[in-house]
Design a protein around this motif. Structure first.
Motif, PDB file in Angstrom:
ATOM      1  N   ASP A 630       0.818  -1.210   0.000  1.00 63.04           N
ATOM      2  CA  ASP A 630       0.000   0.000   0.000  1.00 63.04           C
ATOM      3  C   ASP A 630       0.853   1.261   0.000  1.00 63.04           C
ATOM      4  O   ASP A 630       0.739   2.112  -0.893  1.00 63.04           O
ATOM      5  CB  ASP A 630      -0.919  -0.028   1.228  1.00 63.04           C
ATOM      6  N   SER A 631       1.739   1.410   0.979  1.00 63.03           N
ATOM      7  CA  SER A 631       2.448   2.675   1.169  1.00 63.03           C
ATOM      8  C   SER A 631       3.638   2.859   0.239  1.00 63.03           C
ATOM      9  O   SER A 631       3.984   3.992  -0.098  1.00 63.03           O
ATOM     10  CB  SER A 631       2.918   2.793   2.630  1.00 63.03           C
ATOM     11  N   LEU A 632       4.273   1.765  -0.183  1.00 63.73           N
ATOM     12  CA  LEU A 632       5.474   1.893  -1.010  1.00 63.73           C
ATOM     13  C   LEU A 632       5.228   1.585  -2.480  1.00 63.73           C
ATOM     14  O   LEU A 632       5.916   2.123  -3.349  1.00 63.73           O
ATOM     15  CB  LEU A 632       6.577   0.984  -0.479  1.00 63.73           C
ATOM     16  N   PHE A 732       7.333   2.115  -7.073  1.00 66.33           N
ATOM     17  CA  PHE A 732       7.575   2.965  -5.904  1.00 66.33           C
ATOM     18  C   PHE A 732       7.538   4.438  -6.279  1.00 66.33           C
ATOM     19  O   PHE A 732       6.900   5.248  -5.598  1.00 66.33           O
ATOM     20  CB  PHE A 732       8.927   2.634  -5.271  1.00 66.33           C
ATOM     21  N   VAL A 733       8.210   4.793  -7.359  1.00 63.23           N
ATOM     22  CA  VAL A 733       8.234   6.191  -7.795  1.00 63.23           C
ATOM     23  C   VAL A 733       6.824   6.661  -8.126  1.00 63.23           C
ATOM     24  O   VAL A 733       6.409   7.753  -7.723  1.00 63.23           O
ATOM     25  CB  VAL A 733       9.165   6.360  -9.008  1.00 63.23           C
ATOM     26  N   ARG A 734       6.071   5.833  -8.850  1.00 61.84           N
ATOM     27  CA  ARG A 734       4.687   6.202  -9.192  1.00 61.84           C
ATOM     28  C   ARG A 734       3.860   6.380  -7.923  1.00 61.84           C
ATOM     29  O   ARG A 734       3.091   7.336  -7.794  1.00 61.84           O
ATOM     30  CB  ARG A 734       4.093   5.109 -10.081  1.00 61.84           C
ATOM     31  N   CYS A 735       4.020   5.477  -6.970  1.00 63.43           N
ATOM     32  CA  CYS A 735       3.267   5.574  -5.714  1.00 63.43           C
ATOM     33  C   CYS A 735       3.642   6.838  -4.953  1.00 63.43           C
ATOM     34  O   CYS A 735       2.766   7.550  -4.443  1.00 63.43           O
ATOM     35  CB  CYS A 735       3.535   4.346  -4.860  1.00 63.43           C
ATOM     36  N   ILE A 737       4.821   9.634  -6.120  1.00 62.37           N
ATOM     37  CA  ILE A 737       4.246  10.782  -6.837  1.00 62.37           C
ATOM     38  C   ILE A 737       2.763  10.904  -6.525  1.00 62.37           C
ATOM     39  O   ILE A 737       2.253  11.999  -6.240  1.00 62.37           O
ATOM     40  CB  ILE A 737       4.476  10.636  -8.354  1.00 62.37           C
ATOM     41  N   GLU A 738       2.049   9.800  -6.589  1.00 66.32           N
ATOM     42  CA  GLU A 738       0.604   9.828  -6.350  1.00 66.32           C
ATOM     43  C   GLU A 738       0.287  10.292  -4.931  1.00 66.32           C
ATOM     44  O   GLU A 738      -0.623  11.103  -4.715  1.00 66.32           O
ATOM     45  CB  GLU A 738       0.008   8.443  -6.606  1.00 66.32           C
ATOM     46  N   LYS A 739       1.036   9.761  -3.958  1.00 65.29           N
ATOM     47  CA  LYS A 739       0.794  10.155  -2.564  1.00 65.29           C
ATOM     48  C   LYS A 739       1.103  11.640  -2.370  1.00 65.29           C
ATOM     49  O   LYS A 739       0.338  12.366  -1.719  1.00 65.29           O
ATOM     50  CB  LYS A 739       1.674   9.324  -1.619  1.00 65.29           C
ATOM     51  N   THR A 740       2.223  12.090  -2.927  1.00 68.07           N
ATOM     52  CA  THR A 740       2.617  13.493  -2.746  1.00 68.07           C
ATOM     53  C   THR A 740       1.669  14.423  -3.473  1.00 68.07           C
ATOM     54  O   THR A 740       1.317  15.499  -2.961  1.00 68.07           O
ATOM     55  CB  THR A 740       4.059  13.706  -3.245  1.00 68.07           C
ATOM     56  N   LEU A 741       1.244  14.035  -4.661  1.00 68.36           N
ATOM     57  CA  LEU A 741       0.289  14.859  -5.417  1.00 68.36           C
ATOM     58  C   LEU A 741      -1.043  14.957  -4.680  1.00 68.36           C
ATOM     59  O   LEU A 741      -1.639  16.036  -4.586  1.00 68.36           O
ATOM     60  CB  LEU A 741       0.088  14.275  -6.813  1.00 68.36           C
ATOM     61  N   GLU A 761       6.521  11.657 -13.635  1.00 64.73           N
ATOM     62  CA  GLU A 761       7.415  10.501 -13.599  1.00 64.73           C
ATOM     63  C   GLU A 761       8.498  10.611 -14.670  1.00 64.73           C
ATOM     64  O   GLU A 761       9.679  10.310 -14.422  1.00 64.73           O
ATOM     65  CB  GLU A 761       6.612   9.219 -13.779  1.00 64.73           C
ATOM     66  N   GLN A 762       8.125  11.036 -15.864  1.00 65.19           N
ATOM     67  CA  GLN A 762       9.105  11.177 -16.945  1.00 65.19           C
ATOM     68  C   GLN A 762      10.166  12.210 -16.587  1.00 65.19           C
ATOM     69  O   GLN A 762      11.369  11.989 -16.788  1.00 65.19           O
ATOM     70  CB  GLN A 762       8.390  11.574 -18.237  1.00 65.19           C
TER      71      GLN A 762
END
Length: 791
Positions: A630-632, A732-735, A737-741, A761-762
């Motif tokens: 979930d978190s990572l 992880f990077v996508r997650c 970004i999504e959490k921070t956004l 992400e790009q």
């Protein structure tokens, strides 16, 4: 073709070179609260339509029995989805469907299984349909519900607006949480009890911020003419004292303090002879001032005299000076007389003046100048209030708004209150204004060819400031907004870097990381004292401090966000280093410590996270595995089906924790979920419930091995970190970004946000995953800068 739970491989993605907007499966559960008023698809897609014609009958065959009609399980009715575009708009439900089919959870064990080849077709179609967003034709940036300041934002904003620390804000009713965070507009309601707290707080804060000089003392005494004493020359007649010959009407009064007093004499006279009636004000037998009283009897007038009096008992009199009488015979008499109808004595003693050095900084911050007198009172009042309202509303106030607040201040002053008291009242009102308590963004039409309007510079400054600092913009952000310079990418990038290095960015660390990584739960974690006697409140705080300081280091040093997954350093003090079994760290000051040669590295092996994902008496591979998913990785496992029992500590299940969990997984209703979570959790089993390293659980050796869906094996924490960084770093990077956004814009993400996430992400990849790039690209995104719509 083998499907992996975490998403498809790059090789699989490359099989779709003609789909320029195709992205990998994003399985983070999102919401459909903020939709678009236009279709996100670029017209009909023949390829998707063709796939749908094949997949729809398969879904009806294998899933239709449970998911059609009014009694459809989980409320998912397949007949409601008639086209790929409807599947995209129902993305949340279809991501769940994809996840459960891929994991083998659905169809249930007692139902007809989906053959492998047909499962591939279904999953390929869902992946394509749920990601078919047109990122070229002005995608919807979404719309944020008006947001109330949460407790942390309120306390910080009060501090930066007034200079007053108000810790009682943290005792306000708890803020609701949405999408994992407590700054989401849809859930930040204003219950009556919170409004009561706001009213109480506004009064307390305004009084603490502004010092009102103590009021002066007043002394007033008054007498009717008949109450005055007359020793000779007259008598009391009706309500006035009549002096018909040389004489004096007087009163005795206790004077409280020496100084100037105002004496108001209401008098008239019988006029005769060649001059008007004259009288003298006499204090203790000494004439102080002479007054002429030309008005006739029955036409009394007020005569005001200023006198200086000593304290103590004083005799205050009015003496008739020019008696005149003439009898001309034949009953023709001329008689000059004095009539005193009323006497009033008024004195005022100024309050103690407060020296500037005695004023708190909050007072000086809010009141930069005070009026010198009535001449400049309005000008100074307006100047002070204009600045205060601008800062409280976090934008330039309108003339009407300023006039309204100035009017309130002037009314307070007209009632006899001090200038400072009037500003105090205005501040109290501003702290209760919706423009202060809520982050209100003005609706406006789009300009030019764009479909969606942009936020103005002050609204952008406010979004940035609450994102990174959880408080109002500072003077520099206000200045740049006024000059419309925040739209300049170079200036904006500079501000991002400045703000991330500022101490106020600690609020981002504590509020974002504390919720993303569930560290707030550590305050409630109470492990068994018998089993874990080394754990205490000091250790609890040290654990949190390590994680916050580590994250802040990645942020402030602009390191790669991948260091969060795996790093060769952390931050420790002596107590926590000894807890970890690391030598060479002395003193309670946290400092950077190398982890070379140890099993630790990255967030996952920090005690704070290992503790909040444990039970009070033992580790929990399920909680730890769920945390990773979930978190990572942004792929939360499905909720357990109804009626599935929790793992029993004793009784029917026996053996080691792993053996008991294997017995638990023997239940078909449990197996599908646990095959996703357990291998990840068991990889961390060498860390006990409070994060210490161990090789045995009691007398049993630790087995940290496991196998993920797709045949991927993992054995221990080091292998898990390597797996996450090497194979699943994109997830992880996508997650992240999504959490921070989500945290930055205060709403859950929707299908049309895929464009924003992919663009960020790009850019992040191109910068070697530098932390500041992620923040900068989030702030530059349409989701952050524009006002979209809701379906």
């Amino acid at each position: 073709m083998v499907f992996e739970f975490f998403g498809r491989s790059n090789d699989f993605r490359m099989q779709f070179p003609n789909r320029s907007y195709f992205v990998r499966v994003v399985t983070c559960f999102t919401t459909l609260l903020f939709g678009a008023t236009h279709s996100p698809l670029s017209g009909e897609d023949p390829e998707l339509d063709k796939q749908w014609q094949v997949v729809q009958p398969l879904l009806n065959q294998y899933c239709g029995d449970c998911h059609t009609g009014d009694d459809a399980q989980a409320g998912i009715r397949l007949e409601k989805f008639e086209s790929p575009s409807q599947i995209l708009q129902g993305r949340k439900a279809w991501l769940k469907i994809s996840q459960q089919i891929e994991a083998g959870i659905m169809p249930p064990a007692q139902s007809e299984p989906i053959p492998a080849t047909e499962k591939v077709k279904i999953l390929e179609f869902i992946q394509a349909a749920t990601n078919a967003v047109n990122c070229v034709k002005d995608p919807n940036p979404g719309k944020v519900t008006v947001r109330r300041l949460n407790r942390f934002e309120y306390a910080n904003t009060v501090r930066d607006l007034t200079g007053v620390e108000y810790p009682k804000a943290f005792e306000f009713p708890g803020d609701d949480v949405g999408y994992g965070f407590d700054n989401i507009g849809d859930v930040l309601t204003l219950p009556p009890i919170l409004l009561e707290k706001y009213i109480e707080a506004a009064e307390e804060i305004s009084k603490a911020a502004i010092v009102v000089p103590p009021p002066g003392k007043k002394h007033t005494s008054e007498w009717t003419g008949s109450q005055l004493k007359i020793d000779k020359g007259g008598r009391a007649t009706g309500n006035f004292a009549s002096l018909s010959s040389a004489g004096e009407a007087y009163a005795q009064e206790q004077i409280p303090w020496p100084g100037s007093y105002k004496l108001t004499i209401t008098a008239s006279g019988d006029q005769a002879g060649d001059e008007p009636v004259k009288a003298a004000v006499v204090i203790d037998g000494k004439q102080m001032k002479t007054i002429s009283i030309p008005n006739k009897r029955g036409e009394p007038k007020d005569y005001v005299v200023t006198v200086r009096l000593k304290s103590g008992r004083r005799k205050i009199g009015i003496e008739f000076l020019n008696d005149f009488y003439q009898d001309n015979g034949n009953g023709n008499k001329l008689d000059r007389n004095l009539m005193v109808e009323h006497v009033k004595l008024e004195g005022e003693k100024a309050g103690t003046k407060i020296h500037e050095s005695q004023l708190p900084e909050s007072h000086k911050k809010l009141i930069s100048q005070t009026p010198t007198g009535e001449a400049d009172s309005e000008e100074v009042t307006r100047k002070v209030i204009q600045r205060l309202v601008n800062r409280a509303f976090r934008r330039p106030a309108t003339q009407e708004e300023v006039d309204r607040w100035v009017g309130i201040a002037q009314q307070v002053q007209a009632d006899g209150e001090a200038f400072e008291a009037s500003i105090q009242i205005v501040l109290q009102g501003l702290l209760l204004s919706p423009q202060f308590l809520f982050r209100i963004e003005k609706q406006r039409p789009a300009v030019g060819s764009t479909k969606y309007a942009e936020l103005d510079e002050f609204e952008i400054a406010t979004r940035i400031s609450y994102f990174l600092w959880s408080t109002m913009p500072d003077d520099e952000l206000f200045r740049l907004a006024a000059k419309k310079q925040l739209s300049d990418p170079t200036i904006l990038r500079g501000q991002v870097e400045r703000m991330l290095k500022d101490r106020r960015a600690n609020q981002f660390v504590e509020n974002f990381v504390g919720q993303w990584l569930q560290l707030r739960k550590l305050d409630e974690f109470q492990p068994s004292k018998q089993q874990f006697p080394q754990f205490n409140d000091a250790m609890r705080n040290a654990m949190k401090r390590e994680t916050f300081t580590f994250f802040a280091s990645v942020m402030r040093n602009d390191e790669s966000v991948l260091n969060l997954l795996d790093s060769d350093y952390t931050y420790l003090n002596q107590s926590l280093a000894e807890f970890y079994g690391i030598s060479g760290v002395e003193g309670e000051q946290f400092r950077r410590v190398s982890l070379a040669g140890t099993v630790r590295g990255g967030l996952l092996t920090q005690a704070s996270i290992l503790a909040v994902t444990s039970n009070p008496t033992r580790t929990s591979p399920v909680k730890r595995g769920k945390f990773v998913l979930d978190s990572l990785l942004g792929t939360p496992p499905p909720a357990a089906p109804p009626g599935v029992p929790e793992l029993k500590e004793k009784g029917e299940l026996t053996g080691t924790l792993r053996q008991r969990m294997e017995q638990h997984r023997a239940d078909p209703a449990c197996a599908a979920c646990h095959q996703l979570m357990d291998p990840l959790g068991f990889a961390l089993e060498n860390f006990d419930a409070v994060g210490r390293w161990r090789v045995k659980d009691g007398n049993d050796p630790i087995d940290a091995s496991g196998e993920l869906p797709g045949g991927i094996k993992v054995d221990g924490a080091v292998a898990l970190r390597k797996l996450l960084k090497d194979k699943y770093q994109d997830r992880f990077v996508r997650c992240l970004i999504e959490k921070t956004l989500t945290y930055s814009i205060g709403r859950g993400l929707d299908y049309y946000d895929l464009c924003t996430v992919e663009k960020i992400e790009q850019q992040l990849k191109q910068s070697d995953y530098r932390f500041s790039t992620m923040i900068f690209e989030i702030i530059r995104s349409d989701a952050f800068q524009k006002i979209g719509s809701r379906e």
